[in-house]
Design a protein around this motif. Sequence first.
Motif, PDB file in Angstrom:
ATOM      1  N   PRO A 147      -1.922  17.470 -37.810  1.00 40.40           N
ATOM      2  CA  PRO A 147      -3.582  16.503 -37.702  1.00 40.40           C
ATOM      3  C   PRO A 147      -3.425  14.970 -38.082  1.00 40.40           C
ATOM      4  O   PRO A 147      -3.220  15.324 -39.257  1.00 40.40           O
ATOM      5  CB  PRO A 147      -5.038  17.949 -38.305  1.00 40.40           C
ATOM      6  N   THR A 154      -9.263  13.098 -34.431  1.00 41.30           N
ATOM      7  CA  THR A 154      -8.150  13.889 -35.025  1.00 41.30           C
ATOM      8  C   THR A 154      -7.896  13.727 -33.519  1.00 41.30           C
ATOM      9  O   THR A 154      -7.372  14.627 -32.334  1.00 41.30           O
ATOM     10  CB  THR A 154      -8.200  15.007 -35.186  1.00 41.30           C
ATOM     11  N   TYR A 156      -3.155  14.279 -32.974  1.00 42.09           N
ATOM     12  CA  TYR A 156      -1.983  15.521 -33.177  1.00 42.09           C
ATOM     13  C   TYR A 156      -0.323  14.686 -33.024  1.00 42.09           C
ATOM     14  O   TYR A 156       0.394  14.014 -32.423  1.00 42.09           O
ATOM     15  CB  TYR A 156      -1.928  16.247 -32.919  1.00 42.09           C
TER      16      TYR A 156
END
Length: 164
Positions: A147, A154, A156
């Motif tokens: 993350p 957020t 990734y």
Amino acid sequence: MKKSLLIAVTALMISFAFSACSSLKKNPNAISRGKISGKWGITAVSLQGLLPQNVQSVFGFAPYKCFENSTWELTNSGNGNFLINNDATGCPVGTKQNIYWSFSSGANGAEFQLKKLAENQKPKDVAEGYRLLVTANTGNTMTIKSPVEYGGKTGYVVYSFVRQ
């Protein structure tokens, strides 16, 4: 009548006992430490919900694309390392980083945690580390997501591993 009722109750209790025991069997698809230990190679690194300019480096080590073709050795004891094999511009090709890793089931699911170690450094002496989400693991392939907070959201960095 009492005898047939006693037999029925006994049979019901036995069936409950067997069904309770069968629920204790392990799920063969569950992610476990044993499925993570071993030698792995990263076949691809991608971004999910992030733009390339939002991710300057990963693990405080190198740009995310440098981790493609890297090899990871993860021993069952928790010791391990990764080796950068990508010779793209800006990648520290041939650089090996010692790590200490662990695995747990956290609030977000299966988590892979790692600490970067300097030469002869003990994991207990390292305060900082990285916590990643293990989103898939078949035993031969594994997907781990790191993350990254950016702009209040957020995203990734997604690592696709294959067992070597």
